[in-house]
Design a protein around this motif. Structure first.
Motif, PDB file in Angstrom:
ATOM      1  N   ALA A   6      37.174  -1.665 -24.062  1.00  0.00           N
ATOM      2  CA  ALA A   6      36.369  -1.176 -22.949  1.00  0.00           C
ATOM      3  C   ALA A   6      36.273  -2.217 -21.831  1.00  0.00           C
ATOM      4  O   ALA A   6      35.427  -2.094 -20.949  1.00  0.00           O
ATOM      5  N   SER A   7      37.152  -3.210 -21.848  1.00  0.00           N
ATOM      6  CA  SER A   7      37.090  -4.261 -20.822  1.00  0.00           C
ATOM      7  C   SER A   7      37.365  -3.705 -19.424  1.00  0.00           C
ATOM      8  O   SER A   7      36.929  -4.287 -18.437  1.00  0.00           O
TER       9      SER A   7
ATOM     10  N   ASP B 128      30.325   1.639 -25.509  1.00  0.00           N
ATOM     11  CA  ASP B 128      29.904   1.062 -26.789  1.00  0.00           C
ATOM     12  C   ASP B 128      28.917   1.990 -27.501  1.00  0.00           C
ATOM     13  O   ASP B 128      29.004   2.179 -28.713  1.00  0.00           O
TER      14      ASP B 128
ATOM     15  N   ALA C 273      36.264  -0.725 -18.475  1.00  0.00           N
ATOM     16  CA  ALA C 273      35.285   0.340 -18.257  1.00  0.00           C
ATOM     17  C   ALA C 273      34.224  -0.030 -17.223  1.00  0.00           C
ATOM     18  O   ALA C 273      33.346   0.783 -16.924  1.00  0.00           O
TER      19      ALA C 273
ATOM     20  N   LYS D 126      30.732   0.052 -19.605  1.00  0.00           N
ATOM     21  CA  LYS D 126      31.030  -0.574 -20.896  1.00  0.00           C
ATOM     22  C   LYS D 126      29.938  -0.305 -21.936  1.00  0.00           C
ATOM     23  O   LYS D 126      30.227   0.055 -23.064  1.00  0.00           O
TER      24      LYS D 126
END
Length: 190
Positions: A47-48, A58, A50, A54
């Motif tokens: 998800a870097s 998560d 996103a 993020k």
């Protein structure tokens, strides 16, 4: 003695009805050989990319982990190639499934700016990667109803049917089972 019988009976009733309340039944050891439960198939996600979504990604992954046993979503370790890439963009949310459990998710700012819930979007798009199709139109109780449930719907949890379908998709997933091909070669635009 009546109190012990009553509490013993109540305890037995509670243990027997626990599975009906969503818990797992406790089983007494038997002389037979019970097979251990299958291990969950671990899927990693990155998800870097996103951006501001993020934490919603998560949370969406955590919701799936709370909801099903056959698959577990974990953040990819640094330098590890992830099964699922999650990116933010200015378009509409969508998923590009590869094979079962692999693909790319876009958390589109267009839906967010229209008032759709970011955690619901994340959970819904991850549902596509887990093999679920859109079910539109649909009620808010159906995660895969997506945007058809309206902006007031913030439910990020899969319903019983959706959970069962993902469990079935990943049944025996820890084995060497060949992943299923994606049902579409086009993006799933929600």
């Amino acid at each position: 003695m009546h109190v012990r019988t009553l509490t013993g009976g109540l305890a037995t009733a509670l243990v027997m009805s626990f599975p009906l309340l969503g818990g797992q039944a406790a089983a007494a050891p038997s002389g037979g050989t019970a097979s251990p439960p299958a291990a969950a198939r671990v899927l990693t996600y990155d998800a870097s990319g996103a951006a501001e979504f993020k934490s919603a990604v998560d949370r969406g992954a955590a919701i799936w982990n709370e909801s099903v046993d056959a698959v577990e979503l974990r953040p990819a370790a640094s330098g590890q190639r992830a099964d699922i890439r999650v990116l933010a963009d200015n378009g509409w949310p969508r998923a590009l499934p590869g094979s079962l459990g692999k693909g790319t998710v876009y958390i589109g700012r267009q839906a967010v700016s229209q008032g759709y819930n970011t955690v619901r979007i994340s959970s819904h798009e991850l549902g596509h990667i887990l093999g679920l199709p859109d079910r539109k139109p649909g009620p808010c109780s159906s995660l895969m109803s997506g945007s058809s449930a309206g902006t007031s719907c913030t439910n990020p949890y899969p319903n019983a049917t959706e959970r069962a379908e993902v469990e079935e998709n990943f049944a025996g997933a820890a084995s060497t089972r060949t992943p299923l091909p994606a049902p579409r070669a086009v993006p799933i635009r929600d």
